[in-house]
Write a protein that holds these residues in place. Structure first.
Motif, PDB file in Angstrom:
ATOM      1  N   THR A   1       8.989  -1.318  -2.869  1.00 25.76           N
ATOM      2  CA  THR A   1       9.420  -2.266  -3.897  1.00 25.76           C
ATOM      3  C   THR A   1      10.170  -3.424  -3.251  1.00 25.76           C
ATOM      4  O   THR A   1      10.566  -3.359  -2.083  1.00 25.76           O
ATOM      5  CB  THR A   1      10.331  -1.576  -4.925  1.00 25.76           C
ATOM      6  OG1 THR A   1      11.536  -1.171  -4.276  1.00 25.76           O
ATOM      7  CG2 THR A   1       9.640  -0.368  -5.552  1.00 25.76           C
TER       8      THR A   1
ATOM      9  N   ASN B   1       3.703   1.547  -1.602  1.00 28.61           N
ATOM     10  CA  ASN B   1       4.555   1.461  -2.795  1.00 28.61           C
ATOM     11  C   ASN B   1       5.990   1.037  -2.478  1.00 28.61           C
ATOM     12  O   ASN B   1       6.950   1.546  -3.060  1.00 28.61           O
ATOM     13  CB  ASN B   1       4.563   2.788  -3.560  1.00 28.61           C
ATOM     14  CG  ASN B   1       3.197   3.146  -4.079  1.00 28.61           C
ATOM     15  OD1 ASN B   1       2.431   2.269  -4.484  1.00 28.61           O
ATOM     16  ND2 ASN B   1       2.862   4.423  -4.053  1.00 28.61           N
TER      17      ASN B   1
ATOM     18  N   LYS C   1       0.827  -1.215   0.000  1.00 24.10           N
ATOM     19  CA  LYS C   1       0.000   0.000   0.000  1.00 24.10           C
ATOM     20  C   LYS C   1       0.860   1.263   0.000  1.00 24.10           C
ATOM     21  O   LYS C   1       0.421   2.312  -0.444  1.00 24.10           O
ATOM     22  CB  LYS C   1      -0.922   0.015   1.225  1.00 24.10           C
ATOM     23  CG  LYS C   1      -2.030  -1.006   1.184  1.00 24.10           C
ATOM     24  CD  LYS C   1      -2.981  -0.790   2.342  1.00 24.10           C
ATOM     25  CE  LYS C   1      -2.484  -1.583   3.531  1.00 24.10           C
ATOM     26  NZ  LYS C   1      -3.411  -1.548   4.671  1.00 24.10           N
TER      27      LYS C   1
END
Length: 77
Positions: free
Chosen positions: A41, A39, A37
């Motif tokens: 990675t 972002n 949620k």
């Protein structure tokens, strides 16, 4: 200017590099739904995991070193 000191520094840097490589190999790159949620990675997840594992290894080493020193002082008395 001082080869003995340079060798000691090289050994210390090499040891830290070995700890980092070991931590990197042990770190997971899994991203859970909660972190997705935000972002995050897989690379960021692996970097954070590596940092945490390096911290744990170095903290454990400091603890063992302190205990070894104190036990050595008690034995020598």
């Amino acid at each position: 200017a001082n080869p003995k000191k340079a060798k000691q520094v090289g050994v210390a840097v090499g040891a830290l590099l070995v700890v980092y490589i070991l931590a990197y190999l042990l770190a997971s790159d899994e991203v859970t739904e909660h972190y997705a949620k935000f972002n995050v990675t897989d690379t960021q997840s692996k970097q954070v995991g590596t940092g945490l594992i390096v911290f744990y290894i170095l903290a454990a080493g400091a603890l063992v070193s302190a205990l070894y020193t104190e036990v050595g002082k008690m034995i020598n008395k």
